[in-house]
Design a protein around this motif. Structure first.
Motif, short mmCIF file in Angstrom:
data_model
loop_
_atom_site.label_atom_id
_atom_site.label_comp_id
_atom_site.label_asym_id
_atom_site.label_seq_id
_atom_site.Cartn_x
_atom_site.Cartn_y
_atom_site.Cartn_z
N GLY A 1 87.10 3.88 75.59
CA GLY A 1 86.93 2.88 74.55
C GLY A 1 88.22 2.34 73.97
N ARG A 2 88.07 1.53 72.92
CA ARG A 2 89.19 0.90 72.21
C ARG A 2 89.18 1.37 70.77
N HIS A 3 90.34 1.79 70.25
CA HIS A 3 90.44 2.35 68.91
C HIS A 3 91.75 1.88 68.27
N TYR A 4 91.77 1.83 66.93
CA TYR A 4 93.01 1.52 66.20
C TYR A 4 93.05 2.29 64.88
N TRP A 5 94.28 2.54 64.38
CA TRP A 5 94.48 3.17 63.09
C TRP A 5 95.83 2.72 62.54
N GLU A 6 95.99 2.78 61.21
CA GLU A 6 97.20 2.32 60.53
C GLU A 6 97.90 3.49 59.84
N VAL A 7 99.25 3.42 59.81
CA VAL A 7 100.06 4.47 59.18
C VAL A 7 101.09 3.81 58.28
N ASP A 8 101.14 4.24 57.01
CA ASP A 8 102.10 3.72 56.03
C ASP A 8 103.37 4.55 56.11
N ILE A 9 104.52 3.91 56.44
CA ILE A 9 105.79 4.64 56.61
C ILE A 9 106.88 4.09 55.70
N LYS A 10 106.49 3.40 54.63
CA LYS A 10 107.49 2.68 53.83
C LYS A 10 108.49 3.61 53.13
N ASP A 11 108.09 4.85 52.81
CA ASP A 11 108.98 5.77 52.11
C ASP A 11 109.53 6.86 53.04
N THR A 12 109.48 6.64 54.33
CA THR A 12 109.92 7.65 55.31
C THR A 12 111.14 7.14 56.06
N ASP A 13 112.26 7.88 55.98
CA ASP A 13 113.51 7.45 56.60
C ASP A 13 113.56 7.81 58.09
N GLU A 14 112.89 8.91 58.48
CA GLU A 14 112.94 9.35 59.87
C GLU A 14 111.54 9.78 60.27
N TRP A 15 111.03 9.21 61.39
CA TRP A 15 109.64 9.50 61.76
C TRP A 15 109.43 9.33 63.26
#
Length: 497
Positions: A374-388
């Motif tokens: 199938g097809r799937h999507y998700w979102e991740v908030d990284i605005k306060d992360t310097d290294e990821w």
């Protein structure tokens, strides 16, 4: 007509000629080349990808592939004997072009042009040649330059009215200029001049003589003919500024400038309020036009199944994908930042399965069955992360009887370390660089699209609405899971293995 066997020299020569023509016709029909049906549209300064495909599907690795414009040589890009040939490349494309050959074994190649200029606008030829035949296709590139907002100002009285001048620069291709009144009725320009600067961008200057003092204000709109996008500015014309036809006109000629300044001071407050109201009206009209244009463009692209164009926009792509049920574990995030707290947290955890899940440093939890189709999507908030590190991992279960720690994981991720971005494919104690990414504007939120059947993993910057990178034609043999960590990939693998 009766043809008899003729073994004379002339007859033998004719037979050889017919066999040669037949061989040529057979070789010429071995393959054809196809380009996109619609022009590729890209903003000035962005990167453009021009695709090209052999039909029927076959390997093009051994072929001589040439991208050119008006003539075969010098060319935009030349690929021969498995590598780039820079000797014939046009000077203006050196250092700005790359050959995308991820699908070359299936006849798919593409030309990447970085930092598109106005001079890149136009047609490109994709030319394939092997030992026996050659074919080519045309790819159209449309460069869109949105210049400055128009600057509108009054120039003084003229022909019984007021002359108004509108100017703007930085547009491409040649824009359309339109005057209108408060009711949206178009007005005829008195004159219009358009010139090109050294970069090929258009500068426009148009004038209008307004004789109707009841108009109140006029608006100058500059529109891009390819995308339909426009910018507009309005100017308020106070009625006392208009020349009056009376016997005292000559006597008052010397006092008109003083009178205009005086009236301008009186009407300044009202003019500002009127301007604010007009800006709000224009903003709403512009937003409405943009919504209608986006809706029409979207419907047209989807009806025509032009996925390459439609999927440039992540909000459009979401309609074809299912949202994944994931959560970001803030408690694990805090324990990752504090080693002592992390150790205490593990000691207090009695559930072995929960401890193992948290111990792998993955901050994202999949609250549904693993991805196997199938097809799937998700979102991740990284605005306060310097290294990821962000992406997916594939769990490859070993032979029966092996412990969970010996199960292998294969990662396909994006990594931000200091100010650098990379696309990586990683296994146990092994990291393979896929590509160094040039990202000028740091994303604050990223959406990941997983298409299991199409073997595609794509990352989009939701902050600026642009595509970052895609893992394409990957081979999936196991279950897929989301992955997110606030450390670099080297450190993450060290903790897991």
């Amino acid at each position: 007509m009766v043809v008899s066997a003729d073994y004379s020299p002339a007859g033998f020569f004719l037979l050889l000629l017919l066999l040669q023509v037949s061989t040529w016709c057979s070789a010429a029909s071995r393959f054809s080349v196809k380009g996109p049906a619609e022009p590729i549209m890209v903003l000035l300064g962005a990167d453009a990808t021009l695709p090209c495909q052999l039909s029927p599907e076959q390997s093009a690795a051994h072929m001589h592939i040439r991208w050119y414009r008006n003539q075969l040589s010098p060319a935009v890009f030349v690929y021969q004997n498995g590598q780039e040939q820079g000797g014939e490349q046009m000077l203006e494309y050196r250092g700005r072009t790359e050959f995308v050959r991820d699908s070359i074994n299936k006849g798919g190649v593409a030309l990447l042009i970085q930092h598109v200029r106005a001079s890149d606008h136009g047609q490109y030829w994709c030319h394939f040649m092997d030992d026996q035949s050659s074919q080519e296709a045309i790819v159209e590139l449309h460069v869109i330059g949105l210049g400055s907002a128009p600057h509108v100002r009054m120039m003084g009285p003229e022909d019984g009215g007021i002359r108004v001048l509108c100017s703007a620069d930085g547009w491409f291709p040649k824009p359309r200029v339109q005057w209108s009144d408060m009711m949206g009725v178009n007005l005829q320009s008195l004159s219009e001049f358009q010139t090109q600067d050294e970069d090929g961008l258009f500068c426009v200057e148009a004038s209008l003589v307004v004789t109707d003092s009841s108009l109140g204000n006029v608006t100058c709109s500059i529109q891009n003919p390819l995308s339909g996008q426009e910018k507009a500015s309005a100017i308020f014309l106070p009625e006392p500024f208009f020349p009056r036809m009376d016997p005292w006109k000559a006597a008052l000629a010397g006092t008109v400038p003083v009178l205009m300044l005086f009236l301008l001071g009186i009407s300044y407050t009202g003019w500002r309020k009127h301007q604010a109201k007009e800006r709000e009206v224009k903003k709403k009209q512009r937003e409405s036009r943009e919504r209608d244009q986006m809706k029409n463009e979207k419907e047209t692209a989807l009806k025509a199944k032009d996925w390459k164009k439609a999927w440039l926009y992540p909000d459009w792509r979401k309609e074809k994908f299912q949202p994944a049920n994931v959560t970001i574990n803030q408690e694990i995030h805090q324990n990752n930042c504090d080693p002592e707290s992390k150790e205490n947290f593990r000691e207090e955890t009695q559930d072995l399965s929960l401890s193992d899940k948290r111990g792998d440093c993955n901050l994202i939890t999949l609250n549904q069955e693993d991805f196997t189709s199938g097809r799937h999507y998700w979102e991740v908030d990284i605005k306060d992360t310097d290294e990821w590190t962000l992406g997916i991992y594939e769990k490859l279960t070993g032979k029966s009887g092996l412990s969970t720690k010996l199960q292998k994981k294969k990662f396909r991720v994006l990594e931000k370390k200091e100010c650098k971005f990379r696309a990586l494919i990683c296994g146990p104690q092994d990291i393979s660089l896929k590509k160094d990414l040039k990202i000028e504007k740091y994303p604050q939120k990223i959406v990941i699209f997983l298409d299991y059947e199409d073997k595609d993993i794509s990352f989009y910057d939701m902050t600026h609405g642009i595509h970052i990178f895609s893992f394409t034609q990957e081979s999936f043999t196991g279950s897929l899971y989301p992955y997110f960590n606030i450390k670099s990939m080297e450190y993450s693998l060290y903790e897991q293995y």
